[in-house]
Design a protein around this motif. Structure first.
Motif, PDB file in Angstrom:
ATOM      1  N   ILE A 122       0.839  -1.204   0.000  1.00  0.00           N
ATOM      2  CA  ILE A 122       0.000   0.000   0.000  1.00  0.00           C
ATOM      3  C   ILE A 122       0.870   1.250   0.000  1.00  0.00           C
ATOM      4  O   ILE A 122       0.607   2.205  -0.755  1.00  0.00           O
ATOM      5  CB  ILE A 122      -0.946  -0.011   1.222  1.00  0.00           C
ATOM      6  N   LEU A 123       1.926   1.269   0.810  1.00  0.00           N
ATOM      7  CA  LEU A 123       2.828   2.432   0.862  1.00  0.00           C
ATOM      8  C   LEU A 123       3.520   2.634  -0.485  1.00  0.00           C
ATOM      9  O   LEU A 123       3.660   3.775  -0.957  1.00  0.00           O
ATOM     10  CB  LEU A 123       3.862   2.237   1.970  1.00  0.00           C
ATOM     11  N   GLY A 124       3.960   1.547  -1.120  1.00  0.00           N
ATOM     12  CA  GLY A 124       4.598   1.655  -2.431  1.00  0.00           C
ATOM     13  C   GLY A 124       3.642   2.192  -3.484  1.00  0.00           C
ATOM     14  O   GLY A 124       4.013   3.032  -4.310  1.00  0.00           O
ATOM     15  N   CYS A 125       2.389   1.729  -3.425  1.00  0.00           N
ATOM     16  CA  CYS A 125       1.389   2.191  -4.388  1.00  0.00           C
ATOM     17  C   CYS A 125       1.031   3.654  -4.140  1.00  0.00           C
ATOM     18  O   CYS A 125       0.852   4.428  -5.089  1.00  0.00           O
ATOM     19  CB  CYS A 125       0.148   1.315  -4.281  1.00  0.00           C
ATOM     20  N   MET A 126       0.951   4.038  -2.873  1.00  0.00           N
ATOM     21  CA  MET A 126       0.701   5.449  -2.536  1.00  0.00           C
ATOM     22  C   MET A 126       1.797   6.339  -3.109  1.00  0.00           C
ATOM     23  O   MET A 126       1.523   7.387  -3.706  1.00  0.00           O
ATOM     24  CB  MET A 126       0.640   5.639  -1.015  1.00  0.00           C
ATOM     25  N   ALA A 127       3.043   5.912  -2.929  1.00  0.00           N
ATOM     26  CA  ALA A 127       4.178   6.700  -3.422  1.00  0.00           C
ATOM     27  C   ALA A 127       4.099   6.862  -4.942  1.00  0.00           C
ATOM     28  O   ALA A 127       4.309   7.956  -5.474  1.00  0.00           O
ATOM     29  CB  ALA A 127       5.487   6.024  -3.019  1.00  0.00           C
ATOM     30  N   LEU A 128       3.756   5.774  -5.644  1.00  0.00           N
ATOM     31  CA  LEU A 128       3.667   5.839  -7.103  1.00  0.00           C
ATOM     32  C   LEU A 128       2.553   6.784  -7.545  1.00  0.00           C
ATOM     33  O   LEU A 128       2.748   7.619  -8.444  1.00  0.00           O
ATOM     34  CB  LEU A 128       3.419   4.447  -7.670  1.00  0.00           C
ATOM     35  N   LEU A 129       1.367   6.675  -6.917  1.00  0.00           N
ATOM     36  CA  LEU A 129       0.233   7.502  -7.334  1.00  0.00           C
ATOM     37  C   LEU A 129       0.462   8.973  -7.011  1.00  0.00           C
ATOM     38  O   LEU A 129       0.098   9.853  -7.803  1.00  0.00           O
ATOM     39  CB  LEU A 129      -1.054   7.007  -6.667  1.00  0.00           C
ATOM     40  N   LEU A 130       1.047   9.258  -5.856  1.00  0.00           N
ATOM     41  CA  LEU A 130       1.328  10.660  -5.514  1.00  0.00           C
ATOM     42  C   LEU A 130       2.384  11.241  -6.454  1.00  0.00           C
ATOM     43  O   LEU A 130       2.304  12.407  -6.853  1.00  0.00           O
ATOM     44  CB  LEU A 130       1.783  10.765  -4.056  1.00  0.00           C
ATOM     45  N   PHE A 131       3.370  10.419  -6.815  1.00  0.00           N
ATOM     46  CA  PHE A 131       4.389  10.855  -7.774  1.00  0.00           C
ATOM     47  C   PHE A 131       3.759  11.114  -9.147  1.00  0.00           C
ATOM     48  O   PHE A 131       4.047  12.131  -9.790  1.00  0.00           O
ATOM     49  CB  PHE A 131       5.485   9.794  -7.887  1.00  0.00           C
ATOM     50  N   THR A 132       2.886  10.186  -9.572  1.00  0.00           N
ATOM     51  CA  THR A 132       2.204  10.345 -10.866  1.00  0.00           C
ATOM     52  C   THR A 132       1.338  11.597 -10.877  1.00  0.00           C
ATOM     53  O   THR A 132       1.295  12.336 -11.869  1.00  0.00           O
ATOM     54  CB  THR A 132       1.332   9.106 -11.169  1.00  0.00           C
ATOM     55  N   MET A 152      -4.340   8.534  -1.992  1.00  0.00           N
ATOM     56  CA  MET A 152      -3.873   7.603  -0.956  1.00  0.00           C
ATOM     57  C   MET A 152      -4.919   6.524  -0.675  1.00  0.00           C
ATOM     58  O   MET A 152      -4.584   5.338  -0.542  1.00  0.00           O
ATOM     59  CB  MET A 152      -3.536   8.374   0.318  1.00  0.00           C
ATOM     60  N   ILE A 153      -6.185   6.928  -0.605  1.00  0.00           N
ATOM     61  CA  ILE A 153      -7.251   5.944  -0.368  1.00  0.00           C
ATOM     62  C   ILE A 153      -7.375   5.008  -1.550  1.00  0.00           C
ATOM     63  O   ILE A 153      -7.528   3.781  -1.394  1.00  0.00           O
ATOM     64  CB  ILE A 153      -8.591   6.673  -0.093  1.00  0.00           C
ATOM     65  N   VAL A 154      -7.301   5.564  -2.755  1.00  0.00           N
ATOM     66  CA  VAL A 154      -7.388   4.736  -3.969  1.00  0.00           C
ATOM     67  C   VAL A 154      -6.232   3.735  -4.021  1.00  0.00           C
ATOM     68  O   VAL A 154      -6.426   2.567  -4.398  1.00  0.00           O
ATOM     69  CB  VAL A 154      -7.397   5.627  -5.231  1.00  0.00           C
ATOM     70  N   ALA A 155      -5.035   4.158  -3.623  1.00  0.00           N
ATOM     71  CA  ALA A 155      -3.886   3.247  -3.587  1.00  0.00           C
ATOM     72  C   ALA A 155      -4.145   2.093  -2.628  1.00  0.00           C
ATOM     73  O   ALA A 155      -3.846   0.925  -2.935  1.00  0.00           O
ATOM     74  CB  ALA A 155      -2.626   4.013  -3.172  1.00  0.00           C
ATOM     75  N   GLY A 156      -4.708   2.394  -1.460  1.00  0.00           N
ATOM     76  CA  GLY A 156      -5.026   1.350  -0.492  1.00  0.00           C
ATOM     77  C   GLY A 156      -6.060   0.376  -1.026  1.00  0.00           C
ATOM     78  O   GLY A 156      -5.881  -0.854  -0.951  1.00  0.00           O
ATOM     79  N   LEU A 157      -7.137   0.908  -1.599  1.00  0.00           N
ATOM     80  CA  LEU A 157      -8.191   0.049  -2.147  1.00  0.00           C
ATOM     81  C   LEU A 157      -7.671  -0.813  -3.299  1.00  0.00           C
ATOM     82  O   LEU A 157      -7.973  -2.008  -3.382  1.00  0.00           O
ATOM     83  CB  LEU A 157      -9.362   0.910  -2.639  1.00  0.00           C
ATOM     84  N   ALA A 158      -6.888  -0.202  -4.190  1.00  0.00           N
ATOM     85  CA  ALA A 158      -6.368  -0.929  -5.356  1.00  0.00           C
ATOM     86  C   ALA A 158      -5.427  -2.052  -4.931  1.00  0.00           C
ATOM     87  O   ALA A 158      -5.500  -3.181  -5.446  1.00  0.00           O
ATOM     88  CB  ALA A 158      -5.650   0.036  -6.301  1.00  0.00           C
ATOM     89  N   THR A 159      -4.543  -1.761  -3.980  1.00  0.00           N
ATOM     90  CA  THR A 159      -3.577  -2.778  -3.537  1.00  0.00           C
ATOM     91  C   THR A 159      -4.277  -3.920  -2.817  1.00  0.00           C
ATOM     92  O   THR A 159      -3.975  -5.097  -3.060  1.00  0.00           O
ATOM     93  CB  THR A 159      -2.522  -2.145  -2.610  1.00  0.00           C
ATOM     94  N   ILE A 160      -5.217  -3.593  -1.941  1.00  0.00           N
ATOM     95  CA  ILE A 160      -5.944  -4.645  -1.218  1.00  0.00           C
ATOM     96  C   ILE A 160      -6.724  -5.521  -2.193  1.00  0.00           C
ATOM     97  O   ILE A 160      -6.674  -6.754  -2.119  1.00  0.00           O
ATOM     98  CB  ILE A 160      -6.882  -4.020  -0.162  1.00  0.00           C
TER      99      ILE A 160
END
Length: 336
Positions: free
Chosen positions: A85-95, A221-229
């Motif tokens: 989730i943290l890795g996905c958050m980092a990618l989405l915020l960077f994007t 951040m929420i979308v990253a959590g939902l997508a990863t889960i």
């Protein structure tokens, strides 16, 4: 007894798989509908966002397994999930910082954002394939079944067995907890209320002093959590293959649109509508009908409307019907 055997077979091959698959689609569709509601565009990169978060989880899972770290009967991936989730958050915020912010500042039309998200989708897809490879990756460990078919037969004396996989149980429980936490966040916290206000009326929200960049950040951040889960649960239940997650975009979008794009409750309902439709239409009903019908009327063929190879076609047909006759969806979301 034949009626009980038919009921067990229906539960084993249709009900449980459809509920588990529906839970995974519902979590994926919630991410799509949040992007549409708050940021006002259809994010075509969502399937590959799921793939990226799952990939990070798998890599951390493999490292933990090599170090002897595990959860006993439960999958080690549950320990690695926060890192994914943290890795996905980092990618989405960077994007968002590098790509989407520019178009927000330009007040670009939603169709421009859709085209941009297509470019982001191909970039993410290539990145995941480059890092982990294009093939199937299995990362599930621990106990495979909560109840195995053999144990169920021994307990009940029925001819038909019922198997309930650990991944299916984890999927259903996790989906309930995540959905409850999301609705609590959106309805009870100050940030959640700000996001809802921004979604309902952007200009009025800005006049009220709501920081739009803060809302955008929390949304990603929420979308990253939902997508990863959602991605990890799907990978545990089946397997991980980047192209499969690319294909999942169709049933996830179908779920969001069927339920009502921009409506979280609709996304959940749409996920289960799509899941039950896909599973029931592609299931071979011969086994169940043999228990229910007289011997002289037993079917010779599989009694299967569509092969499982065409299960995504079911999502496509449902999506077309909804767009033609009820574009706001079941729960009256935003018209597509």
């Amino acid at each position: 007894m034949d009626l009980l055997n038919a009921l067990v077979a229906l539960t084993n091959y249709v009900m449980i798989p459809a509920v588990a698959y529906g839970s995974q689609l519902a979590l994926g569709a919630l991410g799509v509908t949040m992007i549409y509601a708050v940021l006002r565009f259809s994010n075509f990169a969502h399937g590959d966002t799921m793939a990226f978060g799952t990939m990070v989880t798998i890599l951390v899972t493999w490292w933990m397994q090599s170090m002897g770290i595990n959860l006993g009967p439960l999958p080690t991936a549950l320990l690695a999930l926060p890192f994914g989730i943290l890795g996905c958050m980092a990618l989405l915020l960077f994007t968002d910082r590098v790509v989407y912010r520019f178009y927000r500042e330009q007040k670009a039309k939603p169709v421009i954002f859709v085209m941009v998200s297509l470019g982001v989708m191909f970039m993410m897809n290539g990145l995941v394939r480059f890092i982990i490879g294009p093939g199937d990756q299995r990362f599930s460990d621990g106990e495979r079944f909560i109840v195995s078919a053999r144990d169920f037969k021994a307990m009940t004396g029925l001819r038909e067995g019922l198997a309930f996989k650990t991944s299916q149980g984890i999927t259903i429980i996790t989906a309930v907890v995540v959905v409850a936490a999301l609705f609590w966040f959106l309805n009870r916290t100050r940030t959640g209320k700000s996001m809802r206000a921004y979604s309902d009326n952007e200009d009025l929200a800005l006049l009220s002093g709501i920081n739009p960049e803060r809302v955008v950040m929390y949304t990603w951040m929420i979308v990253a959590g939902l997508a990863t889960i959602a991605g990890v649960l799907y990978g545990l239940d089946k397997s991980f293959k980047p192209f499969t997650y690319f294909q999942l975009l169709l049933p996830i979008f179908a779920a969001a649109i069927v339920g009502g794009l921009g409506n979280p409750i609709g996304a959940i309902a749409g996920g289960f509508v799509i899941a039950f439709s896909e599973v029931s239409i592609t299931y071979a009903w011969k086994k169940i009908l043999r228990y229910l019908m007289p011997e002289n009327l037993e079917p010779d063929g599989l009694v299967q409307l569509l092969s499982t190879d065409y299960k995504f076609a079911v999502s496509f047909v449902i999506l077309l019907i909804v767009l033609l006759f009820k574009p706001t969806g079941l729960f009256k979301g935003k018209s597509v």
